[in-house]
Design an enzyme around this catalytic site. Structure first.
Site, mmCIF file in Angstrom:
data_model
loop_
_atom_site.group_PDB
_atom_site.id
_atom_site.type_symbol
_atom_site.label_atom_id
_atom_site.label_comp_id
_atom_site.label_asym_id
_atom_site.label_seq_id
_atom_site.Cartn_x
_atom_site.Cartn_y
_atom_site.Cartn_z
ATOM 1 N N GLY A 2 32.821 47.582 33.261
ATOM 2 C CA GLY A 2 31.937 47.364 32.112
ATOM 3 C C GLY A 2 32.468 46.307 31.180
ATOM 4 N NE ARG A 42 32.631 36.747 40.116
ATOM 5 C CZ ARG A 42 31.413 37.120 39.784
ATOM 6 N NH1 ARG A 42 30.376 36.414 40.206
ATOM 7 N NH2 ARG A 42 31.220 38.177 39.048
ATOM 8 C CE LYS A 71 21.098 52.981 25.100
ATOM 9 N NZ LYS A 71 19.973 52.511 25.892
ATOM 10 N N GLY A 114 29.615 46.336 38.272
ATOM 11 C CA GLY A 114 28.766 47.397 38.833
ATOM 12 C C GLY A 114 29.467 48.169 39.936
HETATM 13 P P1 AMP Z 1 28.944 49.466 28.018
HETATM 14 O O1 AMP Z 1 28.263 48.348 28.740
HETATM 15 O O2 AMP Z 1 28.328 50.795 28.194
HETATM 16 O O3 AMP Z 1 30.442 49.463 28.257
HETATM 17 O O4 AMP Z 1 28.710 49.179 26.466
HETATM 18 C C1 AMP Z 1 29.257 48.084 25.833
HETATM 19 C C2 AMP Z 1 28.524 47.808 24.573
HETATM 20 O O5 AMP Z 1 28.658 48.873 23.674
HETATM 21 C C3 AMP Z 1 29.061 46.588 23.896
HETATM 22 O O6 AMP Z 1 28.088 45.580 23.928
HETATM 23 C C4 AMP Z 1 29.321 47.053 22.462
HETATM 24 O O7 AMP Z 1 28.860 46.143 21.497
HETATM 25 C C5 AMP Z 1 28.533 48.338 22.359
HETATM 26 N N1 AMP Z 1 29.084 49.224 21.334
HETATM 27 C C6 AMP Z 1 30.350 49.628 21.193
HETATM 28 N N2 AMP Z 1 30.485 50.386 20.080
HETATM 29 C C7 AMP Z 1 29.285 50.463 19.491
HETATM 30 C C8 AMP Z 1 28.787 51.097 18.302
HETATM 31 N N3 AMP Z 1 29.598 51.800 17.526
HETATM 32 N N4 AMP Z 1 27.500 50.954 18.017
HETATM 33 C C9 AMP Z 1 26.679 50.237 18.812
HETATM 34 N N5 AMP Z 1 27.074 49.629 19.946
HETATM 35 C C10 AMP Z 1 28.364 49.733 20.298
#
Ligand code: AMP
Length: 395
Positions: free
Chosen positions: A353, A35, A197, A376
Site C-alpha cells: 500500500g 523495475r 479505511k 496489490g
Molecule cells: P491505504 O491505501 O489504505 O494504505 O491508505 C492510504 C491513504 O490513507 C493515504 O492516502 C492517506 O492520506 C490516508 N490517510 C491516512 N490517515 C488518514 C486520516 N487520518 N484521515 C484521512 N485519510 C488518511
C-alpha cells in the site's frame, strides 16, 4: 520452492516474465528504471550460467497495438542497466518472435514487444500462452507486480513447462520476506496497519491476528475504532457501518493475546489542507468541525517502545495523511523508529500500500529490511490469498 538455483541455464533459453511497466516521459524516455534494476540479478545469473534471456513484459494499458506503449522505447535503458546489448522483437508471438528467439545465442538478451498488444494476455488465453511458451526452454517468473493476476504470461504459460519453471530472484525474495514475517518470525511480532479505511484492511487484519503479538492501528482507520469505543471524533473519517466490526476485531485480538495499540492523541485540523489550522487533541475528544489527520506526540512516544522491542515488524499503511507535509510527521517518525529497530537487528517488511510510497518519499527505503515491489500483489499475500502466478510455479 523452485528457484534459479535449481537449474543450470548453460545453452538454455530462459523465457522470463518481468515487470518492466516503467514510467515514460513525453519523449518516451524512462523516468524511473527501478523495475528494470530489480530484474537484473535474475538476468545476470542466467547469462553468467551461459544461457540466453528472452524478456516479456507489459507496459501500460494499451487497447490493441498502440505505438506509445511499445517496449521498443525501453530497449536502450534496459541495455544500459544490464550492461549488455538488448535485441528487440517487434511482436511477442508468431514468426518475428520465433525467429528472433531461435537466433539468440548464449549470453544474449532479447526483449519482446508488449504482451498486452494482445487482448489474450489479460484474458489468460491458453493458445496465446502456448505460442509464448514455444520461445523458451525454461520459464522464469520474476514479475511480482502481476503475480496476483491469472494472465497468459504470468500464470497460464507455466503449464507448458511442467518440469522447467521457477521463480526469479525478485519474486523469491518477496515470498521469503513475507514468510519471514508471518510464518518464521522471531517474536515479538508487530504489525503496523494504517491507511484510510477499515474496510480495505479487514482481511489483512484477520489474517495476521494469528501471527502477531502487537497490532498498531493508525491512519484514518483509527476513528472507526475510537467512535465505536465511545469517543467524539469530530469530522474525522469514519465508517459507521464498520464500527461493530472494529469492536469484534478488538475482542478477537484479546482472545488471541494480541495487544492493540490505538493512538491516544492526534493532530486535528479544521480543513483537509496544508493551510489548515491545527491543534493536538485527545483522540477521544476531537472538537466538532475538526478532523484527525495525523497521530500526536504522546502516541508516537508509546509506539517507540513497542517498535523498539519488536524483533519482526510488518508495516502496511501510513499513520496520517503523509501526502500533505503538515500531516506527514507521524508517518516519518514511525518510519525512523522502524529504521532504528532494523539497525538493531529486527526484520522489517514494508508492503502492500501507500506505506511503500511514504518510505520512498522520505528516503527510508534503504533502512528497511525489505520494501515490497508489488502493491496489490503484496496486499493479497497479506490477506492470506494464494497468488495464481505463485501457485502456477509451485504446482
Ligand atoms: P491505504 O491505501 O489504505 O494504505 O491508505 C492510504 C491513504 O490513507 C493515504 O492516502 C492517506 O492520506 C490516508 N490517510 C491516512 N490517515 C488518514 C486520516 N487520518 N484521515 C484521512 N485519510 C488518511
Amino acid at each position: 520452492m523452485k528457484t534459479l538455483n535449481n537449474f543450470n541455464f548453460s545453452g538454455k533459453k530462459a523465457l522470463i516474465r518481468v515487470d518492466f511497466n516503467v514510467p515514460l516521459d513525453d519523449h518516451f524516455k524512462v523516468t524511473d528504471a527501478n523495475r528494470i534494476e530489480a530484474a537484473k540479478p535474475t538476468i545476470d545469473k542466467i547469462l553468467k550460467d551461459g544461457g540466453s534471456v528472452i524478456l516479456m513484459s507489459h507496459l501500460g494499458r494499451p487497447k490493441g497495438v498502440e505505438e506509445k506503449y511499445s517496449l521498443k522505447h525501453i530497449v536502450s535503458k534496459t541495455a544500459e542497466v544490464l550492461g549488455v546489448p538488448v535485441k528487440f522483437a517487434s511482436d511477442c508471438i508468431g514468426e518475428v518472435a520465433e525467429k528472433a528467439a531461435e537466433d539468440l545465442q548464449p549470453g544474449e538478451v532479447l526483449l519482446l514487444e508488449n504482451l498486452r498488444f494482445y487482448a489474450e494476455e489479460e484474458k489468460g488465453d491458453v493458445a496465446f500462452a502456448e505460442k509464448l511458451a514455444k520461445l523458451g526452454d525454461i520459464y522464469v517468473n520474476d514479475a511480482f507486480g502481476t503475480a496476483h493476476r491469472a494472465h497468459a504470461s504470468t500464470t497460464i504459460i507455466a503449464q507448458f513447462f511442467p518440469n522447467n519453471k521457477c521463480f526469479g530472484m525478485l519474486l523469491a525474495k518477496e515470498i521469503e520476506s513475507l514468510n519471514k514475517v508471518l510464518n518464521n518470525s522471531e517474536k515479538p511480532v508487530t504489525a503496523v496497519l494504517g491507511g484510510s479505511k477499515v474496510s480495505s484492511k479487514i482481511t489483512v487484519i484477520e489474517n495476521v491476528l494469528d501471527k502477531i503479538d502487537h497490532m498498531i492501528i493508525g491512519g484514518g482507520m483509527t476513528f472507526t475504532f475510537i467512535k465505536a469505543l465511545g469517543g467524539n471524533i469530530g469530522n474525522s473519517i469514519c465508517e459507521d457501518d464498520k464500527m461493530a466490526l472494529a469492536l469484534e476485531i478488538m475482542e478477537k485480538a484479546k482472545a488471541k493475546n494480541v495487544q492493540i495499540h490505538l493512538p491516544v492523541d492526534v493532530v486535528a485540523a479544521d480543513a483537509f489542507s496544508n493551510e489548515a489550522n491545527t491543534q493536538i487533541v485527545d483522540v477521544y475528544n476531537i472538537p466538532e468541525g475538526w478532523q484527525g489527520l495525523d497521530v500526536g506526540p504522546k502516541s508516537l512516544e508509546a509506539l517507540k517502545e513497542v517498535i523498539k522491542n519488536s524483533k519482526t515488524i510488518l508495516w502496511n499503511g501510513p499513520l496520517g495523511v503523509f501526502e500533505l507535509e503538515k500531516f506527514a510527521e507521524g508517518t516519518i517518525t514511525l518510519g525512523n523508529f522502524i529504521a532504528e529497530a532494523t539497525k538493531n537487528g529486527a526484520f522489517s517488511l514494508v508492503g502492500g500500500g501507500d506505506s511503500v510510497a511514504a518510505v520512498k518519499q522520505f528516503g527510508l527505503e534503504p533502512k528497511m529490511s525489505y520494501v515490497s515491489t508489488g502493491g496489490g500483489a503484496m496486499l493479497e499475500m497479506l490477506e492470506g490469498k494464494t497468488l495464481p502466478g505463485i501457485a502456477a510455479i509451485l504446482s
